[in-house]
Structures are given as C-alpha cells and as structure tokens.
Design an enzyme around this catalytic site. Sequence first.
Site, PDB file in Angstrom:
ATOM      1  CE  LYS A  33       1.016   1.213   4.423  1.00  0.00           C
ATOM      2  NZ  LYS A  33       1.760   2.426   4.779  1.00  0.00           N
ATOM      3  N   PRO A  55       9.977  -4.047  -0.695  1.00  0.00           N
ATOM      4  CG  PRO A  55      10.774  -2.008  -1.532  1.00  0.00           C
ATOM      5  CD  PRO A  55       9.727  -3.045  -1.738  1.00  0.00           C
ATOM      6  CB  ALA A  71       9.709   0.187   2.492  1.00  0.00           C
ATOM      7  N   GLY A  72       7.529   1.467   4.771  1.00  0.00           N
ATOM      8  CA  GLY A  72       6.307   2.270   4.784  1.00  0.00           C
ATOM      9  C   GLY A  72       5.336   1.828   3.701  1.00  0.00           C
ATOM     10  CG  LEU A  73       6.459   0.597   0.244  1.00  0.00           C
ATOM     11  CD1 LEU A  73       7.462  -0.072  -0.693  1.00  0.00           C
ATOM     12  CD2 LEU A  73       5.574   1.571  -0.551  1.00  0.00           C
ATOM     13  N   GLY A  76       4.425  -3.994   3.728  1.00  0.00           N
ATOM     14  CA  GLY A  76       4.754  -5.339   3.231  1.00  0.00           C
ATOM     15  C   GLY A  76       4.349  -6.440   4.195  1.00  0.00           C
ATOM     16  N   GLY A  77       4.733  -6.305   5.466  1.00  0.00           N
ATOM     17  CA  GLY A  77       4.380  -7.317   6.470  1.00  0.00           C
ATOM     18  C   GLY A  77       2.867  -7.387   6.652  1.00  0.00           C
ATOM     19  CB  SER A  78       0.270  -4.741   6.847  1.00  0.00           C
ATOM     20  OG  SER A  78       0.931  -4.051   7.873  1.00  0.00           O
ATOM     21  CG  ASP A 131      -0.543   0.166   7.964  1.00  0.00           C
ATOM     22  OD1 ASP A 131      -1.323   0.991   8.475  1.00  0.00           O
ATOM     23  OD2 ASP A 131       0.659   0.409   7.731  1.00  0.00           O
TER      24      ASP A 131
HETATM   25  O1  C5P Z   1       0.337  -1.457  14.241  1.00  0.00           O
HETATM   26  P1  C5P Z   1       1.728  -1.542  13.756  1.00  0.00           P
HETATM   27  O2  C5P Z   1       2.375  -2.860  14.095  1.00  0.00           O
HETATM   28  O3  C5P Z   1       1.882  -1.209  12.316  1.00  0.00           O
HETATM   29  O4  C5P Z   1       2.529  -0.419  14.542  1.00  0.00           O
HETATM   30  C1  C5P Z   1       3.925  -0.420  14.694  1.00  0.00           C
HETATM   31  C2  C5P Z   1       4.285   0.642  15.707  1.00  0.00           C
HETATM   32  O5  C5P Z   1       4.049   1.939  15.145  1.00  0.00           O
HETATM   33  C3  C5P Z   1       3.464   0.622  16.978  1.00  0.00           C
HETATM   34  O6  C5P Z   1       4.037  -0.221  17.939  1.00  0.00           O
HETATM   35  C4  C5P Z   1       3.498   2.079  17.418  1.00  0.00           C
HETATM   36  O7  C5P Z   1       4.736   2.350  18.049  1.00  0.00           O
HETATM   37  C5  C5P Z   1       3.502   2.824  16.100  1.00  0.00           C
HETATM   38  N1  C5P Z   1       2.158   3.254  15.670  1.00  0.00           N
HETATM   39  C6  C5P Z   1       1.546   4.327  16.297  1.00  0.00           C
HETATM   40  N2  C5P Z   1       0.299   4.741  15.881  1.00  0.00           N
HETATM   41  C7  C5P Z   1      -0.314   4.129  14.848  1.00  0.00           C
HETATM   42  C8  C5P Z   1       0.295   3.043  14.184  1.00  0.00           C
HETATM   43  C9  C5P Z   1       1.528   2.627  14.613  1.00  0.00           C
HETATM   44  O8  C5P Z   1       2.089   4.919  17.225  1.00  0.00           O
HETATM   45  N3  C5P Z   1      -1.518   4.570  14.463  1.00  0.00           N
END
Ligand code: C5P
Length: 278
Positions: free
Chosen positions: A8, A89, A92-94, A96-98, A131
């Site tokens: 995404k 990648p 990356a903010g993409l 991928g794991g999600s 995500d």
């Molecule tokens: O939910 P996710 O595993 O993607 O989040 C990774 C980390 O990013 C969380 O542990 C938190 O530190 C931060 N996060 C956040 N607020 C969000 C999404 C993620 O602070 N809305």
Amino acid sequence: MIINAYAKINLTIDITGVMPNGFHSLRSIMAPISLCDELTLEKSNELTFKCSVKALENQENICVRAAKAFFNKANIKSGASIYLKKEIPFPAGLGGGSADAAAVLKGLNELYGFPLAVEDLFLLAAELGSDVPLCLLQRTALCEGRGELLTPISNLPVMNIVIAIGSARLSTPEAFKQYDLLNPPVKNDTDRFLSASKNGIESLAAACGNAFEVVTDVLCPETVTIRNEMFRLGALTSHLSGSGPSVYGIFATEAEASNAACELKKKGFSAYACKTLN
Ligand code: C5P
C-alpha cells in the site's frame, strides 16, 4: 494455493493525536498498489514457514502470527506450510508485512473452506497490525483510528505509481517518536484529498501529503533527493509513503512511470513502476 500480497501507499497521512493506548490517531488515504509479495499456502499437519529472505524466516514473522491467530479463532487443530517470496522492500512504509498477514488470513480461510466470517478476519487483522485491515480490504480507503477504521473510497482513477527507496532505513516507532518530539501543527491533506476526490488526477495529486516528511526530510535526506528526482522526471507529485523511507511518485502516463523507474534505478535506487488497485 498461490496468493499475491499487495503493498500500500499513503496518498495522505495526517497525525491527529496520541490515544490513551500510546498509538497515534491518524487520518490517512491508503491505496493498495500492484507491487506484491507472493505467498504459497498448502494444508499440512504442522505450521511451517519459509521465506526467500532468510532474515525473515522465523517464528515471530507476522505470517506465522497470522496463521496461528487464524487456526486459533477457527478452532482448527491443523497447520499449513507457508512460503513467502518477498518482493516488497522492508521496512519501507509500504505495508509489506501487513500485506503478507492479510494474505495469510484470506488464503487460509479459503483453503479451509471459509470457517471464518469476513468480520472475524477484519478483527484478527486489526489485532495483527494497524495496516493489516486495509491490506485485507484491498481497496483505496480513508483510514482512521490507528489506521484500522476503514471507509472505502469509490471512483478514484487508477494512478500510475513509481516507488523508489535508497539505502537509509527508519523504523515506524522511531518515526513516530521523532514526530512527537517535533510536535508540528496537524496537516489537513486528507480533507483536501477527499474534497478533490471527484476531480481529475492533477487535483488529487496536489492534495497528497505526508505528515512524517517533517521528520524524514531531516533524518533521511535521501528521501528529499528521490522526491526531487521524481519531479525532474515529470511526476505530478511525490511524497513519502507511511513513515518511509520509501517514496512514491504519481505520473500521468504508464510510459512516464516506467521511464522514471528506469532512470531512478540508473541512479542506484531500487525502483518499481506499478499502479493503484482501486
Ligand atoms: O500497528 P503496527 O504494528 O503497524 O505499529 C507499529 C508501531 O508503530 C506501533 O508499535 C506504534 O509504536 C507505532 N504506531 C503508532 N500509531 C499508529 C500506528 C503505529 O504509534 N496509528
């Protein structure tokens, strides 16, 4: 069964506050894109996980956590063999794991004859990560809460996208931490994007934005270099995706996007031409 796990991008991301559970409240327009990992899932007595990237091949991988959550919720005393061919990648903010987690949930549910309702899959998705629900939805949506509250957006044009990433890496928790230290005023790109959503691609591109850029412009100057390159190559707009460090550009035509991806590769970046999946 072979199933694609689509990445995404965040066309917008506004950070509106911090919730009592420590997560940040967001307003973001997220769009799935055609860049994807590939998962091979087969029924098996045991749960096994293998990955084309050995560093990701461990029991903490989100694919394993998603599979365990599925079998637990569906009350199935069985397993699956999972093979992940990684193309997206990371980090990356993409997403991928999600994307991988969402594909495991969706794929196992199909493989085992749909024991879980769609609503149950979305609840499991939200527990696995902010995500994962969007990746399960596989449609462009307004994402609120910590990212898991979805309102699909219809009738957006398919966008020609280029993703590029250099060597710098920044974790999501670290990006949020640095953002909190800076504490900038809240942007309203998401509302501007929603107002522009019935207009053409130029207005949509002009409304894109990413609140994390105040952090990454300083900590990852490479992302600024890539954005400038995207504009030089004709992008309508270019921004960070998620908390970075990947950068996307939106191009008017597929030809311009594939040319830009070639040029970015020549400069030493990893680059991919793809499209939004609406
Ligand atoms: O939910 P996710 O595993 O993607 O989040 C990774 C980390 O990013 C969380 O542990 C938190 O530190 C931060 N996060 C956040 N607020 C969000 C999404 C993620 O602070 N809305």
